[in-house]
Design a protein around this motif. Structure first.
Motif, PDB file in Angstrom:
ATOM      1  N   THR A  99       0.819  -1.219   0.000  1.00  0.00           N
ATOM      2  CA  THR A  99       0.000   0.000   0.000  1.00  0.00           C
ATOM      3  C   THR A  99       0.851   1.267   0.000  1.00  0.00           C
ATOM      4  N   TRP A 120      -9.744   8.473  -1.168  1.00  0.00           N
ATOM      5  CA  TRP A 120     -10.555   7.248  -1.139  1.00  0.00           C
ATOM      6  C   TRP A 120     -10.030   6.278  -0.088  1.00  0.00           C
ATOM      7  N   LEU A 121      -8.726   6.052  -0.071  1.00  0.00           N
ATOM      8  CA  LEU A 121      -8.134   5.116   0.878  1.00  0.00           C
ATOM      9  C   LEU A 121      -8.340   5.580   2.318  1.00  0.00           C
ATOM     10  N   SER A 124     -12.070   5.376   3.493  1.00  0.00           N
ATOM     11  CA  SER A 124     -12.456   3.990   3.768  1.00  0.00           C
ATOM     12  C   SER A 124     -11.835   3.488   5.062  1.00  0.00           C
ATOM     13  N   THR A 125     -10.603   3.893   5.337  1.00  0.00           N
ATOM     14  CA  THR A 125      -9.939   3.464   6.573  1.00  0.00           C
ATOM     15  C   THR A 125     -10.678   3.983   7.792  1.00  0.00           C
ATOM     16  N   LEU A 185      -9.665  -4.835   6.710  1.00  0.00           N
ATOM     17  CA  LEU A 185      -8.970  -3.824   5.916  1.00  0.00           C
ATOM     18  C   LEU A 185      -7.780  -4.413   5.176  1.00  0.00           C
ATOM     19  N   GLY A 188      -9.656  -4.837   2.171  1.00  0.00           N
ATOM     20  CA  GLY A 188     -10.024  -3.522   1.642  1.00  0.00           C
ATOM     21  C   GLY A 188      -8.851  -2.804   1.019  1.00  0.00           C
ATOM     22  N   TRP A 189      -7.727  -2.746   1.718  1.00  0.00           N
ATOM     23  CA  TRP A 189      -6.554  -2.078   1.155  1.00  0.00           C
ATOM     24  C   TRP A 189      -6.025  -2.824  -0.069  1.00  0.00           C
ATOM     25  N   TRP A 192      -8.044  -1.769  -2.981  1.00  0.00           N
ATOM     26  CA  TRP A 192      -7.620  -0.434  -3.436  1.00  0.00           C
ATOM     27  C   TRP A 192      -6.349  -0.551  -4.276  1.00  0.00           C
ATOM     28  N   MET A 239     -14.775  -0.208   1.245  1.00  0.00           N
ATOM     29  CA  MET A 239     -14.084   0.504   0.162  1.00  0.00           C
ATOM     30  C   MET A 239     -15.075   1.112  -0.822  1.00  0.00           C
ATOM     31  N   GLY A 242     -16.368   4.232   0.843  1.00  0.00           N
ATOM     32  CA  GLY A 242     -15.312   5.241   0.804  1.00  0.00           C
ATOM     33  C   GLY A 242     -15.153   5.861  -0.564  1.00  0.00           C
TER      34      GLY A 242
END
Length: 321
Positions: A99, A120-121, A124-125, A185, A188-189, A192, A239, A242
């Motif tokens: 990331t 965006w990241l 969402s976090t 996450l 999720g990450w 992304w 995500m 986000g």
């Protein structure tokens, strides 16, 4: 012959100020968000009974929906070290390595897209932190052994730097919240990162990596018994939310910056007057006095007709025609 007046030049509108991103402002911002991420995970780590209840509820729901993919994957990773050990390394490292690398790559090579992707990241976090706080969840590996899960990171801990406390290095297990499983996450990450690689990578290899990375991460988090399948689904949903809220956050930040810049003009790069001397604002002269070779620019007005470039540099008036 009567002299005709030259037409008045059209007024030039001042371009809207553009925000220039600098690494020395981006790094503290990202560190701040990561600090909030870590603090949010630690906030509810003491609610063990509620976390176990939530984990068992998710497991029962998955069995009803026939979505219980964790058991066969976990048995496979436990039985086959050539799968389990790389999966543990994957879980313990790539989340914190890939990331940031993609963030730096976007900042250096895709500057026009960086701010949107970063917002965006981060949005969402923060949504994920709300999930950790409101729904602390015990991961499969921490359930009682009669539920059939094996903590592969504890099982293979002799191969890596981690101990028996999730992906935390040995001796640092007290600094992590092991009940922050919902949403995932990690997934999720990874999603992304996959979207960034697919959309902006430019080669077949990067596009293939953009597809493989989130899919393999999903298998890893379940096979290592760190997350339920529904945790991964929740990570994807976070995500998505986000992504929808990112433009709203960006506009809100821009409005706040505009209000602040109007009150403190120096923050907008405007000294506050029409004349913007090249020399330091602290260097002042008496009325009518000029510093040799000092240049002045008037915002919104063109240069005086008939003045040569040398005249403009020396500060001398143009000779009469």
């Amino acid at each position: 012959m009567p002299q005709t007046e030259a037409p008045a030049p059209a007024p030039r509108t001042e371009a809207a100020p553009r925000t220039r991103l600098r690494w020395w402002t981006e790094v503290p911002l990202i560190l701040l968000v990561y600090g909030c991420y870590t603090a949010g995970r630690l906030l509810v780590r003491g609610d063990v009974s509620g976390a176990v209840d939530h984990g068992l509820s998710i497991l029962r729901l998955e069995k009803v929906l026939r979505l219980n993919f964790e058991h066969p994957l976990n048995r496979l990773f436990t039985r086959e070290p050539w799968l389990g050990v790389p999966a543990d390394f994957w879980y313990a490292s790539l989340h914190y390595v890939v990331t940031p690398i993609i963030l730096v790559w976007l900042f250096r090579s895709r500057a026009a897209l960086y701010r949107t992707a970063r917002t965006w990241l981060m949005t969402s976090t923060f949504i994920g932190l709300i999930g950790f706080t409101l729904l602390p969840t015990c991961p499969p590996r921490l359930l009682s052994p009669d539920h059939g899960f094996v903590d592969t990171m504890a099982h293979y801990s002799s191969y890596g730097w981690w101990g028996g406390d999730a992906s935390a290095p040995r001796g640092m297990g007290g600094m992590t919240n092991q009940y922050a499983a919902m949403p995932s996450l990690h997934v999720g990450w990874a999603l992304w990162c996959g979207v960034m690689l697919w959309r902006h990578g430019g080669t077949r290899w990067t596009k293939a990596a953009g597809v493989a990375y989130p899919l393999l991460t999903t298998l890893v988090v379940m096979g290592t018994a760190n997350h339920y399948f529904l945790d991964a689904v929740a990570g994807v949903a976070v995500m998505g939310v986000g992504l929808l809220l990112g433009p709203v956050v960006t506009r809100s930040v821009d409005r706040a910056r505009a209000v602040l810049a109007a009150r403190v003009p120096a923050l907008a790069g405007r000294p506050g007057g029409d004349i913007s001397p090249i020399v330091s604002g602290g260097c002042q002269t008496s009325a009518g006095e000029r510093i040799p070779r000092q240049r002045e620019t008037r915002l919104g007005s063109p240069a005086e007709p008939g003045a040569s470039s040398q005249d403009a540099e020396d500060g001398a008036p143009a000779p009469a025609r």
